[in-house]
Design a protein around this motif. Structure first.
Motif, mmCIF file in Angstrom:
data_model
loop_
_atom_site.group_PDB
_atom_site.id
_atom_site.type_symbol
_atom_site.label_atom_id
_atom_site.label_comp_id
_atom_site.label_asym_id
_atom_site.label_seq_id
_atom_site.Cartn_x
_atom_site.Cartn_y
_atom_site.Cartn_z
ATOM 1 N N ASP A 53 -1.449 -6.913 1.091
ATOM 2 C CA ASP A 53 -1.968 -8.263 1.303
ATOM 3 C C ASP A 53 -0.842 -9.293 1.308
ATOM 4 O O ASP A 53 -0.831 -10.223 2.128
ATOM 5 N N GLY A 54 0.123 -9.123 0.404
ATOM 6 C CA GLY A 54 1.247 -10.032 0.359
ATOM 7 C C GLY A 54 2.097 -9.958 1.612
ATOM 8 O O GLY A 54 2.536 -10.980 2.144
ATOM 9 N N ALA B 158 7.155 -9.199 0.515
ATOM 10 C CA ALA B 158 5.953 -9.976 0.240
ATOM 11 C C ALA B 158 6.216 -11.189 -0.645
ATOM 12 O O ALA B 158 5.386 -12.096 -0.718
ATOM 13 N N SER B 159 7.358 -11.216 -1.323
ATOM 14 C CA SER B 159 7.621 -12.322 -2.243
ATOM 15 C C SER B 159 9.117 -12.466 -2.484
ATOM 16 O O SER B 159 9.917 -11.635 -2.039
ATOM 17 N N ARG C 243 1.082 -9.022 4.575
ATOM 18 C CA ARG C 243 0.300 -9.601 5.658
ATOM 19 C C ARG C 243 0.338 -11.130 5.607
ATOM 20 O O ARG C 243 0.446 -11.796 6.646
ATOM 21 N N ALA C 244 0.301 -11.686 4.403
ATOM 22 C CA ALA C 244 0.348 -13.144 4.257
ATOM 23 C C ALA C 244 1.673 -13.707 4.762
ATOM 24 O O ALA C 244 1.710 -14.753 5.416
ATOM 25 N N VAL C 245 2.770 -13.006 4.488
ATOM 26 C CA VAL C 245 4.076 -13.459 4.963
ATOM 27 C C VAL C 245 4.153 -13.383 6.481
ATOM 28 O O VAL C 245 4.656 -14.299 7.152
ATOM 29 N N ARG D 33 10.668 -12.278 0.922
ATOM 30 C CA ARG D 33 9.881 -13.242 1.701
ATOM 31 C C ARG D 33 10.793 -14.297 2.319
ATOM 32 O O ARG D 33 10.662 -14.632 3.506
ATOM 33 N N GLU E 226 1.715 -13.645 8.509
ATOM 34 C CA GLU E 226 0.878 -14.734 9.021
ATOM 35 C C GLU E 226 1.596 -16.075 8.910
ATOM 36 O O GLU E 226 1.483 -16.931 9.798
ATOM 37 N N GLU E 227 2.346 -16.283 7.833
ATOM 38 C CA GLU E 227 3.141 -17.509 7.682
ATOM 39 C C GLU E 227 4.156 -17.628 8.826
ATOM 40 O O GLU E 227 4.336 -18.708 9.406
#
Length: 259
Positions: free
Chosen positions: A48-49, A22-23, A51-53, A27, A55-56
């Motif tokens: 959430d993190g 996630a980071s 999922r954000a990656v 990431r 999506e990126e």
């Protein structure tokens, strides 16, 4: 003289599971593999993190899906690894990157709690994930395992004994499994990042980081997560089929410098 062998330097179409994605370095690793055409399982305790990656990656045209994974939970590992293999139709590469910061004096009353949590996340999780993915790796044409340790496995910093012990354990696990799994064509290697700009180092004042980097590293700076990610990618290329059991510092020359 034998003919020249053209070895592939592409991970396109391969499936990679990355923990702690996630980071930071996780990431960056997910983004680098996706950019090279790999299918990426983005896993992290931070749903959430993760999922954000994913999506990126999708927004950049890559293939990824996110899963919440607590690497300290053996049951969670078994469930999520199975779900990832089912979704992608197999697994080729696993990157054990998830970590936790553990800092305590040996006589701190809370030391045992940090020791237990540190070894669970930083060492025990590695072997559990490897055991879970092993049946899938044995069916892969390019089976790769990369464990992320730390230069704390090669040297030491005060108040980090639990962290250093766990990371040293990762280097030992890497070498042992490289020998054990070599007959299956599975390579097992380890990266030891030095000072890298991540969330774990964000709390260190910039001036302090600059002084440390100039004093301790050959390059005089902190590294970027992407610089570690590209070494990880290199270890996973089909062409890297004769490299196993290696423990590689990616540290700007920190371990090479005496003064």
């Amino acid at each position: 003289m034998s003919d020249f062998k053209q070895l592939s330097r592409s991970v396109k179409g391969l499936t990679v599971l990355i923990t702690g994605a996630a980071s930071g370095m996780g990431r960056a690793t997910a983004r680098v593999f996706a950019a090279e055409g790999a299918k990426v399982a983005v896993t992290d305790f931070d749903a959430d993190g993760a999922r954000a990656v994913a999506e990126e990656i999708a927004a950049a045209g890559g293939a990824a899906r996110a899963w919440r994974l607590d690497v300290g939970d053996a049951g969670d590992i078994a469930t999520i690894v199975s779900a990832i293999a089912d979704h992608f139709g197999g697994l080729d590469i696993v990157i054990n990157n998830a970590g936790v910061s553990v800092r305590a004096a040996i006589d701190d009353p809370a030391y045992d709690d940090g020791w237990t949590r540190g070894l669970a996340v930083l060492l025990s999780a590695h072997q559990r994930i490897i055991r879970a993915v092993l049946p899938h790796l044995r069916r892969s044409t390019c089976p790769r395992i990369v464990n992320i340790a730390s230069t704390e496995a090669l040297g030491a910093t005060a108040l980090h004994s639990a962290y250093s012990a766990a990371k040293a354990g990762v280097t030992g696990l890497t070498r042992s499994l490289a020998v054990e799994l070599g007959r299956d064509g599975i390579t097992v290697n380890c990266i030891c990042p030095g000072p890298i700009t991540t969330a774990m180092t964000a709390r260190i004042p910039d001036q302090q980081k600059q002084v440390y980097a100039r004093r301790r590293t050959a390059l005089g700076r902190y590294g970027d997560p992407e610089e570690v990610a590209h070494m990880t990618l290199s270890l996973c290329l089909p062409a890297a089929s004769f490299l196993t059991g290696a423990v590689i510092p990616v540290d700007g020359g920190l371990m090479a410098r005496n003064a």
